[in-house]
Design an enzyme around this catalytic site. Sequence first.
Site, PDB file in Angstrom:
ATOM      1  NE  ARG A  32      -3.760  -0.061   2.609  1.00 30.64           N
ATOM      2  CZ  ARG A  32      -4.357  -0.476   3.736  1.00 30.64           C
ATOM      3  NH1 ARG A  32      -4.031   0.055   4.890  1.00 30.64           N
ATOM      4  NH2 ARG A  32      -5.297  -1.401   3.704  1.00 30.64           N
ATOM      5  NE  ARG A  62      -2.636   1.804   9.667  1.00 31.84           N
ATOM      6  CZ  ARG A  62      -3.428   0.794   9.312  1.00 31.84           C
ATOM      7  NH1 ARG A  62      -4.207   0.910   8.254  1.00 31.84           N
ATOM      8  NH2 ARG A  62      -3.463  -0.317  10.025  1.00 31.84           N
ATOM      9  CE  LYS A  71      -6.628  -0.657  11.194  1.00 30.18           C
ATOM     10  NZ  LYS A  71      -7.582  -1.205  10.208  1.00 30.18           N
ATOM     11  CE  LYS A  82      -7.772   3.519   9.202  1.00 28.64           C
ATOM     12  NZ  LYS A  82      -8.822   2.734   8.546  1.00 28.64           N
ATOM     13  CB  CYS A  94     -14.324  -2.977   1.399  1.00 31.36           C
ATOM     14  SG  CYS A  94     -14.999  -4.638   1.608  1.00 31.36           S
ATOM     15  CB  CYS A 125      -9.966  -8.869   2.214  1.00 30.95           C
ATOM     16  SG  CYS A 125     -10.067  -8.449   3.961  1.00 30.95           S
ATOM     17  CB  CYS A 184     -15.976  -8.721   7.114  1.00 32.74           C
ATOM     18  SG  CYS A 184     -14.688  -7.572   7.602  1.00 32.74           S
ATOM     19  CB  CYS A 241     -12.649  -1.442   4.589  1.00 31.83           C
ATOM     20  SG  CYS A 241     -11.613  -2.398   5.698  1.00 31.83           S
TER      21      CYS A 241
HETATM   22 FE1  SRM Z   1      -9.562  -1.517   6.034  1.00 26.30          FE
HETATM   23  C1  SRM Z   1      -8.376  -4.234   7.575  1.00 26.30           C
HETATM   24  C2  SRM Z   1      -8.747  -2.792   3.076  1.00 26.30           C
HETATM   25  C3  SRM Z   1      -9.995   1.533   4.675  1.00 26.30           C
HETATM   26  C4  SRM Z   1     -11.308  -0.503   8.833  1.00 26.30           C
HETATM   27  N1  SRM Z   1      -8.648  -3.223   5.455  1.00 26.30           N
HETATM   28  C5  SRM Z   1      -8.177  -4.204   6.256  1.00 26.30           C
HETATM   29  C6  SRM Z   1      -7.356  -5.219   5.466  1.00 26.30           C
HETATM   30  C7  SRM Z   1      -5.930  -4.760   5.494  1.00 26.30           C
HETATM   31  C8  SRM Z   1      -7.489  -6.682   5.933  1.00 26.30           C
HETATM   32  C9  SRM Z   1      -6.471  -7.186   6.924  1.00 26.30           C
HETATM   33  O1  SRM Z   1      -6.329  -6.628   8.030  1.00 26.30           O
HETATM   34  O2  SRM Z   1      -5.806  -8.171   6.604  1.00 26.30           O
HETATM   35  C10 SRM Z   1      -7.999  -5.020   4.085  1.00 26.30           C
HETATM   36  C11 SRM Z   1      -7.141  -5.384   2.888  1.00 26.30           C
HETATM   37  C12 SRM Z   1      -7.994  -5.916   1.763  1.00 26.30           C
HETATM   38  C13 SRM Z   1      -7.284  -6.068   0.477  1.00 26.30           C
HETATM   39  O3  SRM Z   1      -7.146  -7.218   0.011  1.00 26.30           O
HETATM   40  O4  SRM Z   1      -6.893  -5.086  -0.132  1.00 26.30           O
HETATM   41  C14 SRM Z   1      -8.485  -3.596   4.202  1.00 26.30           C
HETATM   42  N2  SRM Z   1      -9.290  -0.752   4.261  1.00 26.30           N
HETATM   43  C15 SRM Z   1      -9.068  -1.462   3.130  1.00 26.30           C
HETATM   44  C16 SRM Z   1      -9.218  -0.587   1.892  1.00 26.30           C
HETATM   45  C17 SRM Z   1      -8.311  -0.981   0.732  1.00 26.30           C
HETATM   46  C18 SRM Z   1     -10.708  -0.589   1.485  1.00 26.30           C
HETATM   47  C19 SRM Z   1     -11.005  -0.006   0.139  1.00 26.30           C
HETATM   48  O5  SRM Z   1     -11.675  -0.737  -0.581  1.00 26.30           O
HETATM   49  O6  SRM Z   1     -10.643   1.118  -0.188  1.00 26.30           O
HETATM   50  C20 SRM Z   1      -8.920   0.784   2.524  1.00 26.30           C
HETATM   51  C21 SRM Z   1      -7.451   1.128   2.541  1.00 26.30           C
HETATM   52  C22 SRM Z   1      -7.257   2.538   2.998  1.00 26.30           C
HETATM   53  C23 SRM Z   1      -5.848   3.026   2.948  1.00 26.30           C
HETATM   54  O7  SRM Z   1      -5.369   3.424   1.865  1.00 26.30           O
HETATM   55  O8  SRM Z   1      -5.214   3.091   4.005  1.00 26.30           O
HETATM   56  C24 SRM Z   1      -9.420   0.543   3.940  1.00 26.30           C
HETATM   57  N3  SRM Z   1     -10.419   0.216   6.695  1.00 26.30           N
HETATM   58  C25 SRM Z   1     -10.598   1.320   5.917  1.00 26.30           C
HETATM   59  C26 SRM Z   1     -11.530   2.206   6.535  1.00 26.30           C
HETATM   60  C27 SRM Z   1     -12.046   3.513   5.943  1.00 26.30           C
HETATM   61  C28 SRM Z   1     -11.208   4.694   6.322  1.00 26.30           C
HETATM   62  O9  SRM Z   1     -10.171   4.561   6.976  1.00 26.30           O
HETATM   63  O10 SRM Z   1     -11.602   5.801   5.956  1.00 26.30           O
HETATM   64  C29 SRM Z   1     -11.905   1.610   7.738  1.00 26.30           C
HETATM   65  C30 SRM Z   1     -12.962   2.161   8.730  1.00 26.30           C
HETATM   66  C31 SRM Z   1     -12.453   3.271   9.564  1.00 26.30           C
HETATM   67  C32 SRM Z   1     -11.739   2.736  10.763  1.00 26.30           C
HETATM   68  O11 SRM Z   1     -10.547   2.489  10.691  1.00 26.30           O
HETATM   69  O12 SRM Z   1     -12.396   2.535  11.782  1.00 26.30           O
HETATM   70  C33 SRM Z   1     -11.185   0.366   7.823  1.00 26.30           C
HETATM   71  N4  SRM Z   1      -9.747  -2.253   7.949  1.00 26.30           N
HETATM   72  C34 SRM Z   1     -10.565  -1.737   8.921  1.00 26.30           C
HETATM   73  C35 SRM Z   1     -10.567  -2.627  10.044  1.00 26.30           C
HETATM   74  C36 SRM Z   1     -11.333  -2.424  11.372  1.00 26.30           C
HETATM   75  C37 SRM Z   1     -10.532  -1.614  12.317  1.00 26.30           C
HETATM   76  C38 SRM Z   1     -11.165  -1.525  13.698  1.00 26.30           C
HETATM   77  O13 SRM Z   1     -10.901  -0.572  14.376  1.00 26.30           O
HETATM   78  O14 SRM Z   1     -11.875  -2.403  14.105  1.00 26.30           O
HETATM   79  C39 SRM Z   1      -9.730  -3.720   9.705  1.00 26.30           C
HETATM   80  C40 SRM Z   1      -9.408  -4.943  10.559  1.00 26.30           C
HETATM   81  C41 SRM Z   1      -8.337  -4.683  11.562  1.00 26.30           C
HETATM   82  O15 SRM Z   1      -7.684  -3.658  11.596  1.00 26.30           O
HETATM   83  O16 SRM Z   1      -8.156  -5.585  12.375  1.00 26.30           O
HETATM   84  C42 SRM Z   1      -9.245  -3.450   8.380  1.00 26.30           C
HETATM   85 FE1  SF4 Z   2     -11.725  -6.933   4.157  1.00 24.45          FE
HETATM   86 FE2  SF4 Z   2     -13.748  -6.543   5.808  1.00 24.45          FE
HETATM   87 FE3  SF4 Z   2     -12.189  -4.508   5.103  1.00 24.45          FE
HETATM   88 FE4  SF4 Z   2     -13.834  -5.509   3.354  1.00 24.45          FE
HETATM   89  S1  SF4 Z   2     -14.445  -4.533   5.284  1.00 24.45           S
HETATM   90  S2  SF4 Z   2     -11.650  -5.043   2.984  1.00 24.45           S
HETATM   91  S3  SF4 Z   2     -13.838  -7.645   3.866  1.00 24.45           S
HETATM   92  S4  SF4 Z   2     -11.555  -6.233   6.291  1.00 24.45           S
END
Ligand code: SRM
Ligand code: SF4
Length: 576
Positions: free
Chosen positions: A76, A145, A218, A220, A439, A445, A484, A488
Amino acid sequence: MSDEPQLSPVEKIKIESDYLRGTIPEELANGEPAFGKNAEQVIKHHGFYQQHDRDRRGAKGADGKPLGKAYSMMVRTKLPGGKLTAQQMLDELDLCERYGNGDVRLTDRQGIQTHGILKGNVKAAIRAICEARMTTLGACGDVCRNVLCCPAPYRNNAVRDEMQKLADRVSDHLLPNTKAYYEIWMTDPETGEKELAGGGEEGKVIEPLYGETYLPRKFKVAIALPEDNCVDVYTNDLGFLAIVEGERIAGYNVLVGGGMGVTPSNKNTFPAVAQPLAFVTPDNVLRVAEAVVKTQRDFGCRSDRKRARMKYLIHDWGIEKFRAKVEEFYGESLAESRPVAKVDVEDHIGWHEQGDGRWFYGLHIDNGRVIDRGGCNLKTAIRRVCEQLRLNLRITAHQSLLFTDVAPEQREILESILRENGVKLDGEISEVRRWAIACVAMPTCPLAVTESERVMPDVMAQLEAEINRLGLQGEKFTVRMTGCPNGCARPYNADIGLVGKTKDKYTIFLGGRMRGDRLAFLYREIVPLGELVSALIPVLTYFKHDRQDGETLGDFCHRKGGEDLLAFAESYACEV
Ligand code: SRM
Ligand code: SF4
């Protein structure tokens, strides 16, 4: 025995990693297809994740034996405010073709992901990103981030430029300081020479801000304008909402405690929208950011990663106690937040005058996937625009792309390159698709329980047909899908949130809104993928007939509430 809760295993891994080195150097050289369990946690801080192809799970070879997991890495790139040059985009496209699976994915945090990079190529890939003067450091892991900022390059006043500069400053200020990143990725493999000097100066504490265990989770940060919250500022741990007086930024309202992730098995987890903490003048933004980070660093939960985000600390303490602690680190009391008249959102799609004689064009990209397929050669088109017009680019928090600084005579060329490659222009995209995001989910993922990005175009097509039938095609509302409950695509503050719950089944959330400052409520659970749109038809029909003047879909659902909407849906089902 001490009453202190036990540190989570990841905390121990961070301590033992010696400022994020861990066993990465040795494991890069061991010829194995995957990193071990501990290194898998450390690599995230270097901006990449270990994944495996879930479509190939359980696959067998010609001899009938299981093939095992097909491992690869997702790398990333972090781009504060989503900014990159034409050359940097070309470098990313080259990289995905040389080392990845051939496409890039624009993220909803204004970053770029490349999937499918084999472990043996990850060093070359990260070096290529660094050589293109971008970074992956802090794109993932328990640190700050990518810093979000409105990407629109309006130049008729200094406001947006100043916000973009602030995004860079906040990003630099909260960047990890360890030399491990440069040692591991930028050391010349043949000469052993380090090509970039990074990290702390000799004799200086290695991580003065983060310490050896970095943050509990993390973290943000986003910067927005009340009249254009296109970055969804309320879903961030720390948000800065610019207060503009005349043509200058008087300061920022500081928002804290947003976050989307939920763990359904843990009832103490929940999504939250950020709440106001204080007002600071522009020169105090870095100071207050540091004070908030230190509060989370020292008091955030380090025993349970499911409850380690800052929103839980604020929930458990209350905002007053949280503010008092931030003030201790800040060194003085904080001023009260300023009133904000109205929050609105732009998606910046289509042509816009920048205010300096040039234009920018917002290109909608379905779920951020830059790929050539199905007669739409989007990747080729972007490559050609970059090569031929050398425009600057910005990624939006809606997974789309802005071509900026377009001279008037370049407008037609840009449009014709897009058209020749079968890319739809803004007028050809429905309102609902324009605002929708999904997402990544399957097949990369590891946390996905359902499809998301891959099924979203089909869900959109069905929804578009129903919206047209109901005559609602002019309505502006957000549909966001995730595979899930981690959220995201930020589904819990959208007008309609579709959240993967169990195989092929989703939970529907309603009643958030585009402004992003209100949480949605759970409307229906365990809805099969094939029934999602039919489950929404009664809601849209009710909205059409019973809405108040100017009321948006989210506001309508919020006013009616779940029970009323369900009762209408039942009577609607009896009628049809
Ligand atoms: Fe996310 C985890 C993809 C924005 C909340 N996110 C993941 C992972 C890395 C899975 C993993 O932990 O192994 C996913 C990778 C999937 C893949 O194959 O690419 C993933 N997140 C994404 C992306 C690519 C979604 C998208 O379609 O755009 C975004 C990448 C952003 C970036 O450039 O940094 C992405 N993730 C977000 C957002 C939205 C935001 O930040 O504005 C959220 C919700 C806001 C937040 O953080 O609360 C988000 N991602 C999560 C979470 C839940 C975190 C939590 O506090 O519970 C996880 C799981 C974790 O961290 O354990 C996660
Ligand atoms: Fe993966 Fe769940 Fe984030 Fe979608 S919402 S990219 S399924 S961790």
